[in-house]
Design a protein around this motif. Structure first.
Motif, mmCIF file in Angstrom:
data_model
loop_
_atom_site.group_PDB
_atom_site.id
_atom_site.type_symbol
_atom_site.label_atom_id
_atom_site.label_comp_id
_atom_site.label_asym_id
_atom_site.label_seq_id
_atom_site.Cartn_x
_atom_site.Cartn_y
_atom_site.Cartn_z
ATOM 1 N N PHE A 438 123.476 53.218 -65.244
ATOM 2 C CA PHE A 438 123.874 52.567 -64.000
ATOM 3 C C PHE A 438 122.907 52.851 -62.847
ATOM 4 O O PHE A 438 123.082 52.309 -61.754
ATOM 5 N N ILE A 541 133.696 52.045 -64.642
ATOM 6 C CA ILE A 541 133.425 50.675 -64.196
ATOM 7 C C ILE A 541 134.100 49.739 -65.179
ATOM 8 O O ILE A 541 133.900 49.835 -66.393
ATOM 9 N N ASN A 543 133.927 46.238 -65.513
ATOM 10 C CA ASN A 543 133.196 45.108 -66.066
ATOM 11 C C ASN A 543 131.686 45.342 -65.976
ATOM 12 O O ASN A 543 131.093 45.258 -64.899
ATOM 13 N N ASP A 544 131.106 45.640 -67.113
ATOM 14 C CA ASP A 544 129.659 45.821 -67.138
ATOM 15 C C ASP A 544 129.174 45.722 -68.575
ATOM 16 O O ASP A 544 129.483 46.576 -69.402
ATOM 17 N N GLY A 572 131.332 49.042 -69.691
ATOM 18 C CA GLY A 572 132.528 49.197 -68.874
ATOM 19 C C GLY A 572 133.712 49.703 -69.649
ATOM 20 O O GLY A 572 133.637 50.024 -70.842
ATOM 21 N N ASP A 632 130.270 40.986 -63.299
ATOM 22 C CA ASP A 632 129.551 42.187 -63.759
ATOM 23 C C ASP A 632 129.179 43.051 -62.557
ATOM 24 O O ASP A 632 128.554 42.587 -61.609
ATOM 25 N N VAL A 633 129.565 44.336 -62.597
ATOM 26 C CA VAL A 633 129.404 45.203 -61.430
ATOM 27 C C VAL A 633 127.973 45.708 -61.279
ATOM 28 O O VAL A 633 127.477 45.883 -60.167
ATOM 29 N N ILE A 634 127.287 45.933 -62.402
ATOM 30 C CA ILE A 634 125.927 46.492 -62.362
ATOM 31 C C ILE A 634 124.979 45.499 -63.041
ATOM 32 O O ILE A 634 124.634 45.662 -64.223
ATOM 33 N N ASN A 637 121.451 46.428 -65.222
ATOM 34 C CA ASN A 637 121.301 46.906 -66.601
ATOM 35 C C ASN A 637 121.653 45.831 -67.622
ATOM 36 O O ASN A 637 121.922 46.129 -68.779
ATOM 37 N N ASP A 638 121.620 44.559 -67.198
ATOM 38 C CA ASP A 638 122.058 43.474 -68.081
ATOM 39 C C ASP A 638 120.992 43.011 -69.059
ATOM 40 O O ASP A 638 121.296 42.312 -70.016
#
Length: 994
Positions: A438, A541, A543-544, A572, A632-634, A637-638
């Motif tokens: 993250f 978290i 949603n990630d 997540g 998606d919160v972060i 890192n996708d």
């Protein structure tokens, strides 16, 4: 679609670039001297660890030359107030696991360790241990000789190569100088066995650090001080070959051009973490420069770029890159100098505790690198002095940095910097830090109360941690300090050294949990303890999700319809399904699809796109893939990226000359072995190969085997070569495949030197040969066995032909009857051949093992003055049939061969007084001559109140003289004292600065 940017114009705005950058080519091109396959540890009778004796990784050199009172800052550290205002408002969770890995009677214990999917490997000094993920012992602390046969010199480093699912353990070697690297042959370090390599480095590679990059394992060393701009101090070893267990793996060595350092130094290479390797090349080396040091005008972080060419290694380069300084606004001034540069710095609580080492001059291990979607990041730290009291350097803090790069091949700049110290006025040092998936930072470190003035806590060395979330105010650690282990005693090992290493690694199972190992001291049992603490900074978290790897395609001869397969991970806490996902080739139009399955928290899933890709355009393609989950919160890192090569169907070439190797004992019929690689997209067989020697006629033969795509094979020519003369020989080796489509990798040149012979033998099995050698001013004790040959020509023995009789004192590890014997030569005519008339001690009996044995000899009035080689051989003459011992280049079955240098003078009687000569501009020349002194002595300069303002190691020259030029131009006028000597004896002098 978010992706890593590749904007070339950013090169033009790189902060901190100077107009002229020094570029150096590789100064060493070599390969491993051997590879040994070591059987699995399971079921093996393990050799127990032995307590280390004698000198402990002595940092082998001087400190940087300090100019007292020269550097900034003059007052408090400017970043410290910012950290204190942050007041660590976030609450840290307690460690989820704490366990001891091993203990020692000796400090520093060199704690190092790494977590893998199922194992934690730790190491200390000359031993290692393996635990499961719950801290349960699988392999108890045991000698390093179990994976490095016959060798346990120590200073190990452990790391887990997440990109190959392998563990690596290293240590250094002193016979000959170099380092050893063991790679597990599979993911299970207990059951899979090891590939063990030896790499020779010439001079001793002290304080090595190892890092992972895409094109190699990178190694930095505290080596060749004062010569680092010309001599190799950074190495790259061929990671791909070592993982494959190739018999000889390549190594390339580099200097550090433009490095303004003159003593102990510990630079670092960026260490790749996470799930995606960086592209090949553009690897960085980093070190700090302190304006306290002679020749440094301002505090700076200095970076170098390395680009390796494994096909043409002589074209590999190291280039000065960024220089991030105070004047260009990148960094805030720091004071990294304690006690004038000495290694005794922080006072321990109580009256019976000596000062211990703050590890100054070192970028702490490891300098961890991680890739995110729109930038790359690296974190690093080192110890600084924040004690503002007059005549005191008793409180340390950690100066830490996060550097960022806006895209691959772009310049690096400082994103944030901070100064962290432990609450209650305690020192913080020996930090190790890393970043999770993250972008949160975790940092483990050591704390200790240093004074009892009411403001500081009185506490022994203890292990703690802190951290920060990615969105927290820049330059601050926001988590309250948490404890892993509380020390209960001072270091009682009678040394002032501490730790040498601490190490934090990120758990590959979730890419969020930190595992930190460090040294502290207990009052019972073995004093020095190595402890592991497991903790997590990240908050939950919901949603990630992200792409963690692109699994297909790999390098191949591509078509217009290549299948793209990726792995997705749910970072997540909420199960995710119907995840939008996309890929693009060379930043072209994105292909958007939906992953319709479900992925539970912490789990991964494979996804293959329905739409194929045309990868036929060009020699390589960059594939980027990412998830596009709503909410998606972060998002950083996708994504993941991968560069794949479009291989020519037919392309083979030569990688390396496996043998012969430079050294001694080369014959008139040397076998020539090369390594061939299939660079193309089709298997190849019946490959024409050739070699030439010194431009002579070509020797042409056929490799009749088959080499698969991306694979390598070795071939030994039937025709041998005459290398019997002492000389340099130039080989040209290559392949001549008639259908080859790329000639650039077909031919390479290599130079082999036939030098002084270096015969090997077995000195392990029964202890044959010398373990101690003392003559005149040289005392070489606790000699490690190695392969039976050792080059000690860095040790110069001072002899005087006017002295009637000399006494040689040795110890051997074996003696039985009159079997174990000793012979000694001096090469008076300097032709690198030891003739019968140069035999000084002839086949004399060593009567007792592990007991001093003395032998008398005389040089005679006609012994040539000057510097010459000395060779001493000892071994079992019954087994060797007597004759081999007196054949100076012959191989013995059991014994040792060692080389030294002697400096022969006449009527030498140097003045042993310590003298201080005043020079203009407050410069002082300090001299002393003493042939009976140790080769290296400690020089210390004190104020009249007793504060150390300069501390350095000074080496004796060939004339038994010690010299040191002291710069006192920044100090106030007054009386000062200088001492030169060892811990027990020395000489002192008083001088004044006007």
């Amino acid at each position: 679609m978010r992706r890593i940017f590749f904007l070339s114009f950013l090169f033009l705005c790189a902060i901190g670039f100077s107009q002229e950058k020094k570029v150096s080519y590789a100064t060493m091109i070599s390969s491993s001297s051997y590879m040994k396959e070591v059987e699995p540890l399971v079921g093996k009778k393990l050799i127990p660890e032995e307590p280390r004796e004698g000198e402990v990784n002595p940092k082998r050199t001087s400190a940087n030359k300090i100019v007292p009172n020269k550097g900034l800052p003059k007052g408090p550290d400017a970043l410290l107030l910012k950290q204190k205002k942050a007041s660590n408002t976030r609450i840290s969770s307690t460690p989820s696991l704490v366990f001891e890995t091993n203990s020692s009677t000796v400090s520093p214990s060199d704690p190092t360790g790494a977590i893998g999917p199922n194992h934690y490997i730790s190491a200390k000094n000359s031993a290692f241990a393996i635990h499961d993920r719950n801290g349960n012992v699988l392999v108890p602390s045991t000698s390093l000789t179990n994976i490095f046969p016959g060798e346990s010199l120590g200073d190990p480093i452990v790391f887990y190569d997440n990109f190959a699912d392998r563990f690596v353990i290293t240590q250094f070697s002193e016979t000959p100088n170099g380092f050893l690297v063991a790679i597990s042959r599979g993911p299970d370090p207990v059951n899979d066995g090891w590939f063990t390599y030896r790499f020779n480095t010439g001079s001793f590679p002290d304080y090595t650090k190892f890092s992972i990059w895409s094109d190699g394992y990178y190694v930095t060393a505290n080596k060749d001080q004062g010569q680092q701009m010309a001599s190799e101090v950074v190495y790259v070893i061929d990671r791909e070959q070592m993982l494959a267990g190739v018999d000889t793996a390549q190594m390339i060595g580099f200097p550090l051009p433009g490095a303004r350092i003159g003593g102990f130094y510990s630079p670092a290479s960026f260490n790749a973490t996470g799930s995606t390797l960086p592209p090949e090349g553009d690897a960085r080396i980093i070190y700090f420069q302190d304006d306290d040091w002679e020749g440094v005008s301002q505090d700076a972080l200095k970076l170098w770029t390395i680009n390796v060419d494994w096909i043409n290694p002589e074209q590999s380069t190291i280039t000065e890159a960024e220089e991030l300084t105070v004047s260009n606004g990148n960094i805030t001034p720091f004071d990294s100098t304690f006690d004038g540069g000495s290694f005794a710095n922080l006072p321990q609580p109580g009256s019976d505790g000596q000062d211990i080492d703050v590890l100054q001059g070192a970028v702490m291990f490891a300098t961890n690198y991680r890739r995110f979607c729109s930038y790359n990041s690296v974190v690093l730290n080192f110890a600084i002095d924040i004690d503002t009291r007059q005549d005191s350097d008793d409180i340390s803090a950690i100066r830490w940095y996060e550097l960022r790069q806006n895209g691959d091949n772009q310049p690096w700049s400082v994103y944030q910097e901070g100064t962290y110290t432990s609450p209650g006025g305690k020192s913080a040092w020996c930090g190790s830090m890393a970043m999770d998936i993250f972008g949160n930072i975790g940092m483990g470190y050591t704390t200790m109360g240093t004074t009892n003035d009411g403001a500081n806590q009185d506490s022994f060395a203890s292990i703690r941690y802190t951290g920060r979330l990615a969105e927290d105010p820049l330059g601050t650690m926001t988590f309250a300090e948490q404890t892993i282990a509380v020390g209960t005693d001072v270091d009682r090992t009678t040394r002032n050294r501490y730790g040498d290493y601490a190490q934090i690694t990120v758990d590959p199972s979730d890419d969020q949990t930190f595992w930190h190992i460090a040294e502290y001291f207990e009052s019972s049992g073995n004093n020095a303890r190595n402890i592991v603490g497991v903790f997590k900074i990240a908050e939950n978290i919901a949603n990630d999700v992200g792409v963690v790897s692109i699994d297909a395609p790999d390098d191949a001869t591509f078509t217009t319809s290549e299948v793209i397969t990726v792995t997705i991970k749910n970072f997540g806490t909420t199960t995710q399904s119907n995840i939008p996902i996309s890929y693009a080739v060379n930043e072209g139009t994105a292909v958007n699809e939906i992953f319709t399955g479900s992925i539970a928290s912490g789990q991964t899933a494979s996804f293959t796109f329905n739409t194929t890709a045309d990868l036929t355009g060009g020699t390589a393609s960059l594939i980027t893939a990412e998830t596009n989950l709503v909410g998606d919160v972060i998002p950083e890192n996708d994504c993941a990226s991968k560069k794949v090569a479009n291989l020519l169907p037919n392309d083979v070439g030569v990688i390396s000359l496996v043998s012969p190797n430079s050294g001694g004992g080369l014959t008139a019929a040397e076998s020539i072995t090369i390594t061939i690689r299939n660079y193309g997209g089709s298997p190849q067989s019946n490959i024409p190969v050739f070699y030439t020697l010194d431009g002579g006629a070509s020797v042409n033969e056929i490799f009749t085997g088959t080499i698969g795509v991306g694979e390598s094979a070795q071939y030994t020519f039937i025709a041998t070569a005459d290398l019997s003369e002492f000389a340099s020989y130039t080989f040209q080796i290559g392949t001549e495949l008639t259908t080859d489509e790329d000639a650039n990798n077909d031919v390479i040149s290599r130079v082999i030197e036939h030098r002084l012979c270096s015969p090997t033998s077995d000195c392990i099995r029964f202890g044959d040969g010398l373990s101690s050698f003392e003559l005149s001013n040289v005392s070489n004790r606790n000699i490690e066995c190695g392969d039976g040959y050792a080059d000690f020509t860095n040790m110069v023995i001072n002899l005087d032909r006017s002295i009637g009789v000399y006494t040689l004192t040795v110890q051997a590890g074996f003696a039985e009857g009159d079997a174990e014997r000793l012979s000694l030569w001096i090469d008076y005519d300097d032709d690198t051949v030891f003739e019968d008339e140069e035999l000084i001690i002839d086949n004399q009996v060593i009567a007792e093992e592990n007991v001093n044995q003395t032998f008398l000899f005389s040089l005679g009035d006609e012994a040539p003055l000057g510097t010459h080689l000395l060779r001493v051989r000892a071994g079992d003459t019954n087994t060797n049939n007597g004759a081999d011992l007196n054949e100076p280049c012959g191989s013995m079955q059991f014994g040792t061969t060692h080389d030294y240098k002697v400096e022969i003078g006449e009527n030498t009687n140097p003045n042993a007084d310590l003298t201080v000569f005043s020079q203009p501009n407050k410069q002082f020349l300090i001299t002393m001559s003493d042939p009976n002194a140790d080769d290296i002595l400690r020089l210390s300069v004190f104020t009249i109140t007793g504060k150390t303002i300069v501390s350095n190691l000074v080496e004796k020259d060939a004339n038994s003289r010690f010299t040191y030029l002291l710069d006192m131009s920044y100090v106030s006028s007054g009386i000062y004292f200088v001492r030169l000597g060892s811990n027990k004896t020395g000489k002192s002098a008083k001088f004044s600065v006007n």
